[in-house]
Design a protein around this motif. Structure first.
Motif, PDB file in Angstrom:
ATOM      1  N   GLN A 127      -2.532   8.687   3.278  1.00 52.10           N
ATOM      2  CA  GLN A 127      -2.701   7.232   3.281  1.00 52.10           C
ATOM      3  C   GLN A 127      -2.781   6.705   4.712  1.00 52.10           C
ATOM      4  O   GLN A 127      -3.618   5.858   5.030  1.00 52.10           O
ATOM      5  CB  GLN A 127      -1.538   6.546   2.561  1.00 52.10           C
ATOM      6  N   ILE A 128      -1.912   7.198   5.574  1.00 48.99           N
ATOM      7  CA  ILE A 128      -1.890   6.741   6.961  1.00 48.99           C
ATOM      8  C   ILE A 128      -3.176   7.155   7.674  1.00 48.99           C
ATOM      9  O   ILE A 128      -3.767   6.363   8.414  1.00 48.99           O
ATOM     10  CB  ILE A 128      -0.634   7.270   7.689  1.00 48.99           C
ATOM     11  N   LYS A 129      -3.641   8.376   7.434  1.00 49.16           N
ATOM     12  CA  LYS A 129      -4.896   8.825   8.046  1.00 49.16           C
ATOM     13  C   LYS A 129      -6.071   7.970   7.588  1.00 49.16           C
ATOM     14  O   LYS A 129      -6.957   7.640   8.381  1.00 49.16           O
ATOM     15  CB  LYS A 129      -5.153  10.295   7.726  1.00 49.16           C
ATOM     16  N   SER A 130      -6.090   7.592   6.304  1.00 49.80           N
ATOM     17  CA  SER A 130      -7.185   6.756   5.827  1.00 49.80           C
ATOM     18  C   SER A 130      -7.118   5.351   6.433  1.00 49.80           C
ATOM     19  O   SER A 130      -8.155   4.756   6.741  1.00 49.80           O
ATOM     20  CB  SER A 130      -7.217   6.686   4.301  1.00 49.80           C
ATOM     21  N   MET A 131      -5.910   4.839   6.652  1.00 49.98           N
ATOM     22  CA  MET A 131      -5.772   3.531   7.316  1.00 49.98           C
ATOM     23  C   MET A 131      -6.249   3.629   8.754  1.00 49.98           C
ATOM     24  O   MET A 131      -6.951   2.735   9.247  1.00 49.98           O
ATOM     25  CB  MET A 131      -4.331   3.040   7.256  1.00 49.98           C
ATOM     26  N   LEU A 132      -5.868   4.706   9.453  1.00 49.20           N
ATOM     27  CA  LEU A 132      -6.313   4.878  10.839  1.00 49.20           C
ATOM     28  C   LEU A 132      -7.828   5.005  10.930  1.00 49.20           C
ATOM     29  O   LEU A 132      -8.463   4.456  11.826  1.00 49.20           O
ATOM     30  CB  LEU A 132      -5.640   6.109  11.451  1.00 49.20           C
ATOM     31  N   ALA A 133      -8.424   5.719   9.978  1.00 48.74           N
ATOM     32  CA  ALA A 133      -9.879   5.875   9.964  1.00 48.74           C
ATOM     33  C   ALA A 133     -10.544   4.528   9.744  1.00 48.74           C
ATOM     34  O   ALA A 133     -11.561   4.218  10.389  1.00 48.74           O
ATOM     35  CB  ALA A 133     -10.295   6.863   8.879  1.00 48.74           C
ATOM     36  N   ALA A 134      -9.970   3.711   8.866  1.00 49.70           N
ATOM     37  CA  ALA A 134     -10.534   2.376   8.616  1.00 49.70           C
ATOM     38  C   ALA A 134     -10.417   1.493   9.835  1.00 49.70           C
ATOM     39  O   ALA A 134     -11.349   0.755  10.175  1.00 49.70           O
ATOM     40  CB  ALA A 134      -9.829   1.735   7.431  1.00 49.70           C
TER      41      ALA A 134
ATOM     42  N   TYR B 293       0.822  -1.205   0.000  1.00 46.66           N
ATOM     43  CA  TYR B 293       0.000   0.000   0.000  1.00 46.66           C
ATOM     44  C   TYR B 293       0.861   1.263   0.000  1.00 46.66           C
ATOM     45  O   TYR B 293       0.532   2.247  -0.639  1.00 46.66           O
ATOM     46  CB  TYR B 293      -0.932  -0.032   1.224  1.00 46.66           C
ATOM     47  N   LEU B 294       1.971   1.230   0.707  1.00 44.59           N
ATOM     48  CA  LEU B 294       2.826   2.406   0.853  1.00 44.59           C
ATOM     49  C   LEU B 294       4.051   2.407  -0.067  1.00 44.59           C
ATOM     50  O   LEU B 294       4.780   3.386  -0.111  1.00 44.59           O
ATOM     51  CB  LEU B 294       3.294   2.535   2.304  1.00 44.59           C
ATOM     52  N   ARG B 295       4.283   1.321  -0.786  1.00 47.02           N
ATOM     53  CA  ARG B 295       5.518   1.143  -1.553  1.00 47.02           C
ATOM     54  C   ARG B 295       5.780   2.259  -2.562  1.00 47.02           C
ATOM     55  O   ARG B 295       6.899   2.774  -2.652  1.00 47.02           O
ATOM     56  CB  ARG B 295       5.521  -0.201  -2.277  1.00 47.02           C
TER      57      ARG B 295
END
Length: 142
Positions: free
Chosen positions: A130-137, A9-11
């Motif tokens: 991206q990190i914020k969207s992962m945390l929200a999920a 996801y972050l690559r």
């Protein structure tokens, strides 16, 4: 397994930021050597380097070996024409040559340096999103 999905996801942004950082070093070196006789300005082809790096970072890509002794050759073998990750360093085209053989054009270098810095900041912003969207999920799932 979760770790590899996060890596995937972050690559892209991780790889792009790493290349932007390396390019910033090359551009800073050009600026620092603006008065060095016979210094030739260098740069990387960012688009090509990113495509190569992404291909090499994919799970199916051939892995390079780590060296464990000073007599081991790096894989691939490096020279002055490549960065540590194997990205080729190219010579910048000469717009206006100097009498001392130096090819650094400060206007070009400063412009490229600023452009690269802005793109680096955009990459940081993208990773933060991206990190914020992962945390929200994660938070909505619990």
């Amino acid at each position: 397994m979760l770790g590899s999905k996060l890596d995937d996801y972050l690559r892209f942004n991780e790889t792009a930021l790493s290349l932007r950082s390396a390019r910033q070093t090359v551009l800073a070196s050009n600026i620092a050597n603006a008065d060095t006789p016979n210094y030739k300005a260098r740069d990387i082809d960012f688009s090509s380097a990113l495509q190569t790096a992404i291909a090499n970072a994919s799970p199916n890509a051939q892995q390079t070996l780590n060296t464990t002794a000073s007599k081991h050759y790096p894989n691939p073998q490096q020279d002055a024409g490549t960065l540590a990750d194997g990205t080729p360093l190219l010579y910048r085209g000469v717009l206006q040559g100097a009498v001392d053989g130096n090819t650094v054009d400060m206007n070009v270098e400063q412009s490229q340096f600023a452009d690269n810095a802005i793109r680096y900041e955009a990459g940081i912003t993208s990773i933060n999103a991206q990190i914020k969207s992962m945390l929200a999920a994660i938070q909505s799932g619990s």
